[in-house]
Design a protein around this motif. Structure first.
Motif, short mmCIF file in Angstrom:
data_model
loop_
_atom_site.label_atom_id
_atom_site.label_comp_id
_atom_site.label_asym_id
_atom_site.label_seq_id
_atom_site.Cartn_x
_atom_site.Cartn_y
_atom_site.Cartn_z
N GLY A 12 0.82 -1.21 0.00
CA GLY A 12 0.00 0.00 0.00
C GLY A 12 0.85 1.25 0.00
N PHE A 13 0.18 2.38 0.20
CA PHE A 13 0.80 3.69 0.07
C PHE A 13 0.86 4.42 1.41
N ALA A 14 2.00 5.04 1.67
CA ALA A 14 2.17 5.89 2.85
C ALA A 14 2.61 7.27 2.37
N CYS A 15 1.88 8.28 2.77
CA CYS A 15 2.16 9.66 2.35
C CYS A 15 2.95 10.38 3.45
N ALA A 30 16.09 7.43 2.71
CA ALA A 30 16.65 6.46 3.67
C ALA A 30 15.83 5.17 3.70
N LEU A 31 14.52 5.30 3.64
CA LEU A 31 13.65 4.11 3.67
C LEU A 31 13.79 3.29 2.39
N VAL A 32 13.87 3.97 1.25
CA VAL A 32 14.00 3.27 -0.02
C VAL A 32 15.39 2.64 -0.16
N GLY A 33 16.38 3.33 0.44
CA GLY A 33 17.75 2.83 0.35
C GLY A 33 18.52 3.40 -0.81
N GLU A 34 17.93 4.34 -1.50
CA GLU A 34 18.62 5.06 -2.57
C GLU A 34 17.91 6.40 -2.80
N LYS A 35 18.57 7.27 -3.56
CA LYS A 35 18.04 8.61 -3.76
C LYS A 35 16.92 8.60 -4.80
N ARG A 47 8.53 19.60 -5.30
CA ARG A 47 7.41 20.26 -5.97
C ARG A 47 6.45 19.27 -6.62
N HIS A 48 6.70 17.98 -6.46
CA HIS A 48 5.81 16.96 -7.00
C HIS A 48 5.62 15.89 -5.93
N ALA A 49 4.59 15.08 -6.10
CA ALA A 49 4.45 13.89 -5.26
C ALA A 49 5.37 12.82 -5.84
N ILE A 50 6.44 12.51 -5.11
CA ILE A 50 7.45 11.56 -5.60
C ILE A 50 7.24 10.21 -4.92
N ARG A 51 7.17 9.17 -5.70
CA ARG A 51 6.95 7.83 -5.14
C ARG A 51 8.26 7.05 -5.07
N GLY A 52 8.51 6.50 -3.88
CA GLY A 52 9.65 5.61 -3.69
C GLY A 52 9.14 4.27 -3.19
N VAL A 53 9.67 3.19 -3.71
CA VAL A 53 9.15 1.86 -3.41
C VAL A 53 10.13 1.09 -2.52
N VAL A 54 9.62 0.62 -1.38
CA VAL A 54 10.40 -0.19 -0.44
C VAL A 54 9.96 -1.64 -0.59
N HIS A 55 10.92 -2.51 -0.97
CA HIS A 55 10.61 -3.93 -1.18
C HIS A 55 11.06 -4.73 0.04
N ARG A 56 10.15 -5.56 0.56
CA ARG A 56 10.46 -6.44 1.68
C ARG A 56 9.95 -7.84 1.37
N PRO A 57 10.48 -8.88 2.05
CA PRO A 57 9.99 -10.23 1.78
C PRO A 57 8.48 -10.36 2.03
N THR A 187 12.25 1.21 -8.02
CA THR A 187 12.29 1.95 -6.75
C THR A 187 11.60 3.30 -6.82
N THR A 188 11.20 3.73 -8.02
CA THR A 188 10.44 4.98 -8.17
C THR A 188 9.69 4.92 -9.49
N ASP A 189 8.61 5.72 -9.58
CA ASP A 189 7.90 5.80 -10.86
C ASP A 189 8.14 7.14 -11.55
N GLU A 190 9.14 7.90 -11.04
CA GLU A 190 9.50 9.16 -11.68
C GLU A 190 10.09 8.88 -13.07
N ASP A 191 9.64 9.64 -14.09
CA ASP A 191 10.23 9.44 -15.41
C ASP A 191 11.64 10.04 -15.43
N VAL A 192 12.46 9.54 -16.32
CA VAL A 192 13.90 9.86 -16.33
C VAL A 192 14.12 11.36 -16.55
N GLU A 193 13.39 11.97 -17.47
CA GLU A 193 13.61 13.39 -17.75
C GLU A 193 13.33 14.26 -16.53
#
Length: 305
Positions: A12-15, A30-35, A47-57, A187-193
Motif C-alpha cells: 500500500g501507500f504511505a504519504c 533512507a527508507l528506499v535505500g537510494e536517492k 514540488r511533485h508527489a514523488i513515489r519511492g518503493v520499499v521492497h520487503r519479503p 524503486t520509483t515511478d518518476e520518469d527519467v527526464e
C-alpha cells in the motif's frame, strides 16, 4: 496463497507530510535505500508527489513524498498544497514529519488540523534527531504527540539511520493485505527526464542564493544518445536543459562571472545524472527568463506544475 503459518503479504501507500524542510525527502531516500528525491535546505525543494518503493519479503511499501504544506503566496504554492491534499485522500497511512531541532509551530498545527479529516492512520515521526539534544527530542516527542491522534510516535534520524528500520516495520504493519504494486527492481515511478531536471535544480539550489531558489524551474529540452567516442561500446548522452528564472536580474546570478556558476551547476549535477543513466553525459545548460511564472497558469502547465 499465503501458507497458514506465514504472515499475509501487505502492500500500500504511505504519504509523508510536513512543513517545508521537515526532512520528508531525506527520510524517503533512507527508507528506499537510494536517492529518489532531491534534497536541499531551501523551502519548496519538493514540488511533485514523488513515489519511492520499499521492497520487503513480506510486503511492499510505496512512499509518497509530498511538497511541504505551507501558507501559499503564489499559484504555484496553491497547486503544491493541492498535490498534498489530493495525495492524503488516497493513501493507506500518513507519516506526519515534525523536525526535532525546531519548536512545534503554526505550520505544524495547520497540518495537524488538515489531518483530522483524513481517515488513514497517522504515524508521527520526529525527524532530524541527530540535530537535536536528547532533551529536545524528548520535549518534541511530547509536543508532537499532542498535535494529532496518532497510531505511533517515533523519533528517527534518516541521516544516521536511527530507527529507520523500526519505522519501516510499523508502516508495513499498517498496510492492507494485498499483492505487490510495483516490479521488484523498481524503486520509483518518476520518469527519467523529470529526475534529470530535478538533479540539475538540486545542484543549482546549492550554488545560488538570495531570491533565485524560489524562482527557479528546470526543463529538459532534448536528450540524444550516441556511441561514446571515448569508451568502446559505451554510450554518450547529450542532455540540453533550460534553467528558468522569473526576473532579468536573476539571470546573471545563475550564470556567474564568465559563466562560472552555470559551469559549477553542471559539474555538480553530472555525476548523479551519469549514475542514473549508466552512461557518460554531456550536459548543456542555458538560462532563460520566464516572467512571473509562479502565478501564470499556462507557464506552470508548461513547466509541469
Amino acid at each position: 496463497m499465503t501458507p497458514p503459518d506465514q504472515p499475509p503479504y501487505r502492500s500500500g501507500f504511505a504519504c509523508l507530510v510536513g512543513r517545508p524542510n521537515a526532512g520528508k525527502t531525506t527520510l524517503t531516500n533512507a527508507l528506499v535505500g537510494e536517492k529518489v528525491g532531491i534534497v536541499s535546505n531551501r523551502p519548496q525543494t519538493t514540488r511533485h508527489a514523488i513515489r519511492g518503493v520499499v521492497h520487503r519479503p513480506g510486503g511492499q511499501l510505496v512512499l509518497v513524498d509530498t511538497p511541504g504544506l505551507h501558507k501559499p503566496r503564489s499559484l504555484l504554492g496553491r497547486r503544491l498544497n493541492d498535490v498534498v491534499r489530493d495525495t492524503l485522500s488516497e493513501v493507506d497511512v500518513v507519516v506526519f514529519c515534525v523536525p526535532a531541532d525546531q519548536p512545534v509551530g503554526t505550520g505544524d498545527r495547520f497540518i495537524a488540523r488538515q489531518l483530522r479529516e483524513v481517515k488513514a492512520p497517522v504515524v508521527v515521526v520526529v525527524t532530524k534527531t541527530d540535530a537535536a539534544s536528547k532533551k529536545q527530542v524528548a520535549e518534541q516527542l511530547l509536543a508532537a504527540s499532542q498535535l494529532v491522534e496518532a497510531a505511533e510516535v517515533v523519533p528517527v534520524s534518516a541521516v544516521r539511520g536511527d530507527q529507520v528500520e523500526l519505522l519501516e516495520d510499523l508502516l508495513v504493519g499498517l498496510l492492507p493485505e494485498g499483492p505487490p504494486l510495483y516490479p521488484e527492481e523498481q524503486t520509483t515511478d518518476e520518469d527519467v527526464e523529470r529526475q534529470i531536471a530535478e538533479l540539475v535544480r538540486e545542484a543549482a539550489l546549492e550554488k545560488v542564493f538570495q531570491e533565485v531558489p524560489h524562482s527557479l524551474a528546470v526543463t529538459i529540452e532534448e536528450m540524444t544518445r550516441r556511441p561514446d567516442p571515448k569508451r568502446d561500446g559505451g554510450e554518450l548522452v547529450e542532455v540540453h536543459a533550460l534553467l528558468h528564472c522569473e526576473r532579468p536580474s536573476q539571470k546573471p546570478m545563475l550564470l556567474g562571472k564568465g559563466g562560472q556558476v552555470i559551469k559549477a551547476i553542471g559539474s555538480e549535477a553530472r555525476p548523479g545524472i551519469e549514475a542514473l543513466l549508466g552512461a557518460r553525459v554531456h550536459l548543456d545548460l542555458h538560462v532563460t527568463v520566464l516572467g512571473e511564472w509562479q502565478d501564470d497558469p499556462k507557464k506552470l502547465n508548461r513547466l509541469g506544475y
